[in-house]
Design a protein around this motif. Structure first.
Motif, PDB file in Angstrom:
ATOM      1  N   ASN A 101       0.791  -1.281   0.306  1.00 17.13           N
ATOM      2  CA  ASN A 101      -0.169  -0.090  -0.170  1.00 17.13           C
ATOM      3  C   ASN A 101       0.726   1.468   0.102  1.00 17.13           C
ATOM      4  O   ASN A 101       0.228   2.519  -0.756  1.00 17.13           O
ATOM      5  N   ALA A 102       2.197   1.073   0.958  1.00 19.16           N
ATOM      6  CA  ALA A 102       3.024   2.169   0.266  1.00 19.16           C
ATOM      7  C   ALA A 102       3.679   2.539  -0.301  1.00 19.16           C
ATOM      8  O   ALA A 102       3.575   3.719  -1.175  1.00 19.16           O
ATOM      9  N   LEU A 103       3.755   0.994  -1.829  1.00 14.70           N
ATOM     10  CA  LEU A 103       4.367   1.533  -3.276  1.00 14.70           C
ATOM     11  C   LEU A 103       2.966   2.171  -3.850  1.00 14.70           C
ATOM     12  O   LEU A 103       3.353   3.405  -4.915  1.00 14.70           O
ATOM     13  N   THR A 242       7.040   5.504   3.213  1.00 15.12           N
ATOM     14  CA  THR A 242       6.095   6.982   1.922  1.00 15.12           C
ATOM     15  C   THR A 242       6.677   8.326   1.922  1.00 15.12           C
ATOM     16  O   THR A 242       6.250   8.720   1.053  1.00 15.12           O
ATOM     17  N   CYS A 243       8.056   8.152   2.766  1.00 11.34           N
ATOM     18  CA  CYS A 243       9.067   9.956   2.601  1.00 11.34           C
ATOM     19  C   CYS A 243       9.333   9.357   0.950  1.00 11.34           C
ATOM     20  O   CYS A 243      10.066   8.703   0.652  1.00 11.34           O
ATOM     21  N   SER A 244       9.274  10.862  -0.049  1.00  7.94           N
ATOM     22  CA  SER A 244       9.671  10.674  -1.237  1.00  7.94           C
ATOM     23  C   SER A 244      10.941  11.428  -1.417  1.00  7.94           C
ATOM     24  O   SER A 244      10.683  12.282  -2.554  1.00  7.94           O
ATOM     25  N   CYS A 245      10.785  12.791  -0.107  1.00  8.57           N
ATOM     26  CA  CYS A 245      11.788  13.668  -0.994  1.00  8.57           C
ATOM     27  C   CYS A 245      13.311  13.713  -0.603  1.00  8.57           C
ATOM     28  O   CYS A 245      13.676  12.873  -0.311  1.00  8.57           O
ATOM     29  N   TYR A 246      13.998  13.988  -1.636  1.00 10.30           N
ATOM     30  CA  TYR A 246      15.079  13.775  -2.142  1.00 10.30           C
ATOM     31  C   TYR A 246      15.563  15.619  -2.408  1.00 10.30           C
ATOM     32  O   TYR A 246      15.201  16.302  -2.466  1.00 10.30           O
ATOM     33  N   MET A 311      -1.291   9.312   3.804  1.00  7.58           N
ATOM     34  CA  MET A 311      -0.412   8.900   3.346  1.00  7.58           C
ATOM     35  C   MET A 311       0.886   7.984   3.961  1.00  7.58           C
ATOM     36  O   MET A 311       1.492   7.029   4.535  1.00  7.58           O
ATOM     37  N   CYS A 312       0.415   8.260   5.637  1.00  2.93           N
ATOM     38  CA  CYS A 312       1.005   7.108   6.544  1.00  2.93           C
ATOM     39  C   CYS A 312       0.518   5.969   6.702  1.00  2.93           C
ATOM     40  O   CYS A 312      -1.163   5.497   5.659  1.00  2.93           O
ATOM     41  N   VAL A 313       1.116   4.850   6.378  1.00  3.41           N
ATOM     42  CA  VAL A 313       0.140   3.279   6.002  1.00  3.41           C
ATOM     43  C   VAL A 313       0.355   2.422   7.466  1.00  3.41           C
ATOM     44  O   VAL A 313      -0.691   1.040   7.321  1.00  3.41           O
ATOM     45  N   GLY A 314       0.870   3.274   8.366  1.00  2.00           N
ATOM     46  CA  GLY A 314       0.634   2.376   9.628  1.00  2.00           C
ATOM     47  C   GLY A 314       1.503   1.184  10.226  1.00  2.00           C
ATOM     48  O   GLY A 314       1.288   0.095  10.695  1.00  2.00           O
TER      49      GLY A 314
END
Length: 362
Positions: A101-103, A242-246, A311-314
């Motif tokens: 689910n995070a993907l 789920t963090c996607s910053c770069y 966004m959070c999947v727990g």
């Protein structure tokens, strides 16, 4: 139908797969754990069944398969650009329902956000074949049921490990070919965790206006408590699926900077300097402010923008990894309590004001 393989038979299947697939699964890495002298359970390339650690939740998520810590995008030589190469073999990755689910969240951020598709993410993502690891029970700090990410049907195969071997149900015909003429046929359908000891309420359960939620929480003094508790190390974000910053930067190979490569590297909104601007201004200089930004993004702002899920999947890895034992589940519940209390206070104020008006008119 499904197939049950002993450890020996599973090793034989893995050996048959390896020439055609890179296999990623949770495995132990020497040291690097949460505490001194402990091992790190992360995602590694495996070559045999005993490499796969299925009894525990990994400390890190499988997101590095599609968002590597450091990724070369292209090479440059003067005016010439040459795209970087990737592993030719597709990747067979073992992961749990919350991570699948995070993907889905990462797909939105990299492929649909702003109607711009990230080609470097896409070429890694389309190489993945997903193998669901069934969770026999909830792990410590998991709250996937509260986030509706405990189930999924988005997988190419599903597995149930036990002490003697593994049950495999392949939906992908290509993977099924590797299981033909081995093991024994069984009935197996993956089951999903239906409850967690840890539970959360998200702010949208008590208020359906994300702008109002943000308004209530933005200036609330609760965040100042974390200015001293949180050290801004970023371990919560590096373990988050789920963090996607770069950040982006160029690496030059020679002194004239005409030959080199462009890279992107995972970044964290929790570290100092993330929100710095030219001229020395920073939007969020205090750790409490950065934690507020992260929390609102995970359980309010992301859903407000894309409209379907948080966004959070727990998965609870942020709680698992925090060196100062800051619980993100407690933060979410506190946010919800604050919003609920604010709304109740407004109702009481409006009611008491109305009553006074009525008395005045009488």
């Amino acid at each position: 139908m499904a197939t049950y393989l002993t450890h020996t038979e599973l090793n034989q299947v893995i050996q048959a797969l390896l020439p055609h697939y890179n296999i990623l699964a949770p495995g132990y890495e020497n040291k690097g754990g949460r505490f001194a002298g402990t091992d790190n359970l992360t995602y590694l390339s495996v070559t045999q069944a005993s490499d796969i650690v299925w009894q525990e939740k990994s400390h890190f998520s499988p997101k590095e398969a599609v968002t590597p810590i450091t990724q070369t995008l292209f090479h440059f030589n003067g005016d010439e650009l040459r795209e970087s190469k990737i592993e030719a073999r597709p990747t067979l990755i073992f992961l749990r329902a919350c991570d699948i689910n995070a993907l889905k969240r990462l797909d939105h951020m990299y492929l649909n956000n702003g109607n711009n598709e990230d080609i470097y993410y896409r070429r890694l993502r389309q190489q993945l074949k997903l193998v669901l690891i069934e969770c026999a029970q909830s792990f410590e700090n998991c709250f996937c049921v509260s986030m509706n990410s405990n189930t999924t049907d988005n997988y190419d195969a599903a597995v149930r490990f036990d002490a003697n071997g593994v049950a495999i149900m392949a939906k992908d015909p290509e993977l099924q070919n590797y299981l033909n003429n081995t093991g024994k046929e069984i009935e197996f359908t993956p089951q999903f965790v239906q409850s967690n000891p840890t539970k959360v309420r998200t702010p949208d359960q008590v208020c359906n206006d994300p702008n109002l939620i943000r308004q209530i929480l933005h200036k609330h003094p609760v965040w100042s408590e974390y200015d001293s508790r949180c050290i801004g190390c970023g371990r919560c974000t590096t373990s988050c699926p789920t963090c996607s910053c770069y950040n982006m930067f160029d690496v030059a190979y020679d002194e004239n900077h005409k030959v080199g490569e462009r890279r992107r590297q995972q970044a964290s909104c929790m570290t100092k300097g993330f929100a710095d601007m030219a001229g020395g201004h920073s939007f969020r200089d205090k750790t409490g402010e950065r934690l507020r930004y992260r929390a609102l993004h995970k359980v309010n702002d992301y859903k407000a923008r894309q409209g379907h899920y948080h966004m959070c999947v727990g998965c609870g890895r942020c709680d698992d990894r925090c060196p100062h034992y800051i619980s993100f589940t407690n933060i979410i519940n506190r946010m919800t309590d604050i919003v609920e209390q604010h709304l109740n206070d407004e109702v009481e104020h409006a009611f008491s004001t109305h009553q006074k008006i009525e008395v005045t008119h009488v």
